[in-house]
Design a protein around this motif. Structure first.
Motif, mmCIF file in Angstrom:
data_model
loop_
_atom_site.group_PDB
_atom_site.id
_atom_site.type_symbol
_atom_site.label_atom_id
_atom_site.label_comp_id
_atom_site.label_asym_id
_atom_site.label_seq_id
_atom_site.Cartn_x
_atom_site.Cartn_y
_atom_site.Cartn_z
ATOM 1 N N ASP A 7 35.607 -4.949 44.446
ATOM 2 C CA ASP A 7 36.037 -4.123 45.572
ATOM 3 C C ASP A 7 37.525 -3.822 45.430
ATOM 4 O O ASP A 7 38.309 -4.695 45.016
ATOM 5 C CB ASP A 7 35.783 -4.846 46.906
ATOM 6 C CG ASP A 7 34.299 -4.919 47.227
ATOM 7 O OD1 ASP A 7 33.651 -3.867 47.271
ATOM 8 O OD2 ASP A 7 33.792 -6.042 47.418
ATOM 9 N N ALA A 8 37.902 -2.598 45.788
ATOM 10 C CA ALA A 8 39.308 -2.212 45.736
ATOM 11 C C ALA A 8 40.099 -2.989 46.779
ATOM 12 O O ALA A 8 39.584 -3.314 47.852
ATOM 13 C CB ALA A 8 39.445 -0.718 45.991
ATOM 14 N N ASP A 46 40.061 3.865 53.533
ATOM 15 C CA ASP A 46 39.739 3.328 54.862
ATOM 16 C C ASP A 46 38.550 4.056 55.486
ATOM 17 O O ASP A 46 37.713 3.429 56.139
ATOM 18 C CB ASP A 46 40.952 3.414 55.787
ATOM 19 C CG ASP A 46 42.048 2.428 55.420
ATOM 20 O OD1 ASP A 46 41.767 1.472 54.648
ATOM 21 O OD2 ASP A 46 43.195 2.617 55.888
ATOM 22 N N ALA A 47 38.464 5.370 55.297
ATOM 23 C CA ALA A 47 37.353 6.146 55.864
ATOM 24 C C ALA A 47 36.023 5.727 55.241
ATOM 25 O O ALA A 47 35.003 5.629 55.940
ATOM 26 C CB ALA A 47 37.592 7.644 55.659
ATOM 27 N N VAL A 48 36.018 5.455 53.957
ATOM 28 C CA VAL A 48 34.803 4.986 53.279
ATOM 29 C C VAL A 48 34.420 3.605 53.797
ATOM 30 O O VAL A 48 33.264 3.348 54.147
ATOM 31 C CB VAL A 48 34.997 4.987 51.740
ATOM 32 C CG1 VAL A 48 33.920 4.179 51.034
ATOM 33 C CG2 VAL A 48 35.028 6.416 51.218
ATOM 34 N N ARG A 49 35.395 2.734 53.862
ATOM 35 C CA ARG A 49 35.136 1.373 54.345
ATOM 36 C C ARG A 49 34.669 1.361 55.800
ATOM 37 O O ARG A 49 33.884 0.495 56.195
ATOM 38 C CB ARG A 49 36.380 0.515 54.196
ATOM 39 C CG ARG A 49 36.683 0.178 52.752
ATOM 40 C CD ARG A 49 37.938 -0.638 52.670
ATOM 41 N NE ARG A 49 38.226 -1.043 51.314
ATOM 42 C CZ ARG A 49 39.448 -1.355 50.897
ATOM 43 N NH1 ARG A 49 40.465 -1.335 51.726
ATOM 44 N NH2 ARG A 49 39.634 -1.709 49.652
ATOM 45 N N ALA A 50 35.142 2.313 56.607
ATOM 46 C CA ALA A 50 34.731 2.386 58.013
ATOM 47 C C ALA A 50 33.238 2.676 58.137
ATOM 48 O O ALA A 50 32.624 2.357 59.152
ATOM 49 C CB ALA A 50 35.547 3.453 58.749
ATOM 50 N N GLN A 51 32.650 3.264 57.114
ATOM 51 C CA GLN A 51 31.212 3.529 57.068
ATOM 52 C C GLN A 51 30.451 2.357 56.468
ATOM 53 O O GLN A 51 29.262 2.458 56.222
ATOM 54 C CB GLN A 51 30.925 4.799 56.258
ATOM 55 C CG GLN A 51 31.381 6.069 56.903
ATOM 56 C CD GLN A 51 30.515 6.424 58.087
ATOM 57 O OE1 GLN A 51 29.342 6.087 58.147
ATOM 58 N NE2 GLN A 51 31.101 7.109 59.048
ATOM 59 N N ASP A 52 31.147 1.269 56.197
ATOM 60 C CA ASP A 52 30.562 0.088 55.553
ATOM 61 C C ASP A 52 29.996 0.448 54.177
ATOM 62 O O ASP A 52 28.928 -0.013 53.779
ATOM 63 C CB ASP A 52 29.488 -0.555 56.444
ATOM 64 C CG ASP A 52 29.110 -1.953 55.971
ATOM 65 O OD1 ASP A 52 29.976 -2.632 55.371
ATOM 66 O OD2 ASP A 52 27.951 -2.351 56.177
ATOM 67 N N PRO A 72 29.353 9.332 52.855
ATOM 68 C CA PRO A 72 28.255 10.118 53.430
ATOM 69 C C PRO A 72 28.164 11.480 52.744
ATOM 70 O O PRO A 72 29.188 12.120 52.480
ATOM 71 C CB PRO A 72 28.660 10.273 54.901
ATOM 72 C CG PRO A 72 29.564 9.113 55.162
ATOM 73 C CD PRO A 72 30.304 8.882 53.868
ATOM 74 N N PHE A 73 26.947 11.905 52.446
ATOM 75 C CA PHE A 73 26.755 13.211 51.802
ATOM 76 C C PHE A 73 27.044 14.338 52.791
ATOM 77 O O PHE A 73 27.724 15.286 52.478
ATOM 78 C CB PHE A 73 25.332 13.326 51.245
ATOM 79 C CG PHE A 73 25.044 14.677 50.654
ATOM 80 C CD1 PHE A 73 25.725 15.122 49.536
ATOM 81 C CD2 PHE A 73 24.094 15.500 51.232
ATOM 82 C CE1 PHE A 73 25.470 16.374 48.995
ATOM 83 C CE2 PHE A 73 23.827 16.748 50.691
ATOM 84 C CZ PHE A 73 24.520 17.193 49.575
ATOM 85 N N ARG A 74 26.516 14.232 53.964
ATOM 86 C CA ARG A 74 26.759 15.178 55.056
ATOM 87 C C ARG A 74 26.824 14.366 56.347
ATOM 88 O O ARG A 74 26.299 13.264 56.420
ATOM 89 C CB ARG A 74 25.640 16.221 55.160
ATOM 90 C CG ARG A 74 25.539 17.136 53.958
ATOM 91 C CD ARG A 74 26.655 18.184 53.998
ATOM 92 N NE ARG A 74 26.533 19.144 52.939
ATOM 93 C CZ ARG A 74 27.205 19.112 51.803
ATOM 94 N NH1 ARG A 74 28.022 18.129 51.548
ATOM 95 N NH2 ARG A 74 27.061 20.042 50.898
ATOM 96 N N GLY A 174 15.474 0.173 57.451
ATOM 97 C CA GLY A 174 16.729 0.072 58.210
ATOM 98 C C GLY A 174 17.112 1.349 58.915
ATOM 99 O O GLY A 174 16.298 2.265 59.084
ATOM 100 N N ASP A 175 18.371 1.414 59.301
ATOM 101 C CA ASP A 175 18.871 2.530 60.103
ATOM 102 C C ASP A 175 19.746 3.487 59.335
ATOM 103 O O ASP A 175 20.232 4.459 59.899
ATOM 104 C CB ASP A 175 19.647 1.979 61.302
ATOM 105 C CG ASP A 175 18.750 1.202 62.261
ATOM 106 O OD1 ASP A 175 17.567 1.559 62.394
ATOM 107 O OD2 ASP A 175 19.264 0.227 62.838
ATOM 108 N N GLY A 176 20.031 3.219 58.073
ATOM 109 C CA GLY A 176 20.922 4.099 57.302
ATOM 110 C C GLY A 176 22.361 3.994 57.774
ATOM 111 O O GLY A 176 22.773 3.007 58.382
ATOM 112 N N LEU A 177 23.135 5.029 57.507
ATOM 113 C CA LEU A 177 24.533 5.064 57.904
ATOM 114 C C LEU A 177 24.658 5.424 59.372
ATOM 115 O O LEU A 177 23.792 6.085 59.947
ATOM 116 C CB LEU A 177 25.290 6.115 57.079
ATOM 117 C CG LEU A 177 25.262 5.960 55.562
ATOM 118 C CD1 LEU A 177 25.990 7.116 54.914
ATOM 119 C CD2 LEU A 177 25.867 4.646 55.143
#
Length: 179
Positions: A7-8, A46-52, A72-74, A174-177
Motif C-alpha cells: 500500500d502507498a 485520499d479520494a481513492v482511499r475514501a472509497q476503501d 470507481p468506473f462511474r 455484497g453491496d459493492g462500492l
C-alpha cells in the motif's frame, strides 16, 4: 528481481508525482496536459482511499518503481461493482514485470472486495505495451473511443479493456462500492 507490492504511504507521494508527471509530459497514457503537483496527487490518493479502494506501489531496490490503483468506473449506483484499474511504471522500470505485479495485486484486491468488472482505459491505441499487459492479465478489448483526445498535435484513440471477475453472472456478492 520481482518488486515488492505494498500500500502507498505518504512518503511515496514524491515518487508517485514524478512518475505521473513524466507520463503527462512525454506520453499519451493520460490525456492530462499539465502535470499535477504533489498536493493534487495526495488529494487523488485520499479520494481513492475514501472509497476503501487500494492505491499500491511497487518498490524495487528501495525505490518506487510504479504505482497502481482502483477507482470507481462511474459514479452512478448501478456501476458499484465495476472499477477502473490504472497503473503507471517509471521509465527505468518498464519491461521488468512491475506493471504485471501491480496488476495482479489489484485484481486480487478486487476479487476480495467482491467486485465484478475491472475496466482498463488505455490512452492511445498505439500503446502496445499497455494493451499487451492488460491482455496477459485476462482483459479483453471492449471497445475503442476514436480520436477522443488531442495531445501532442494529434488525435488519439482510447482503448477500453475489461476483465470479468465473475463471468458466470448471477447476483453480485455484497453491496459493492458506496457511490
Amino acid at each position: 528481481m520481482l518488486p515488492v507490492i505494498r500500500d502507498a504511504i505518504d512518503t511515496d507521494l514524491k515518487a508517485i508525482t514524478a512518475i505521473y508527471s513524466d507520463e503527462v509530459i512525454h506520453r499519451t497514457a493520460t490525456f492530462e496536459l499539465d502535470a499535477p503537483d504533489e498536493a493534487e496527487m495526495a488529494r487523488r490518493v485520499d479520494a481513492v482511499r475514501a472509497q476503501d479502494l487500494p492505491w499500491l506501489v511497487a518498490e524495487s531496490d528501495g525505490e518506487v518503481a510504479g504505482y497502481a490503483y482502483l477507482a470507481p468506473f462511474r459514479l452512478r449506483p448501478a456501476y458499484r461493482y465495476c472499477v477502473e484499474l490504472s497503473a503507471y511504471v517509471a521509465p527505468h522500470a518498464q519491461g521488468h514485470g512491475v506493471g504485471k505485479a501491480l496488476m495482479a495485486a489489484l485484481i486480487e484486491r478486487a476479487r476480495e472486495r467482491g467486485l465484478r468488472h475491472l475496466i482498463g482505459v488505455i490512452g492511445d491505441s498505439e500503446n502496445a505495451a499497455s494493451i499487451g499487459l492488460h491482455r496477459s492479465a485476462g482483459f479483453r478489448e471492449a471497445g475503442v473511443w476514436r480520436e477522443t483526445g488531442w495531445k501532442f498535435d494529434r488525435w488519439i484513440n482510447v482503448v477500453l479493456m475489461q476483465l470479468d471477475l465473475m463471468p458466470e453472472g448471477g447476483p453480485p456478492p455484497g453491496d459493492g462500492l458506496r457511490l
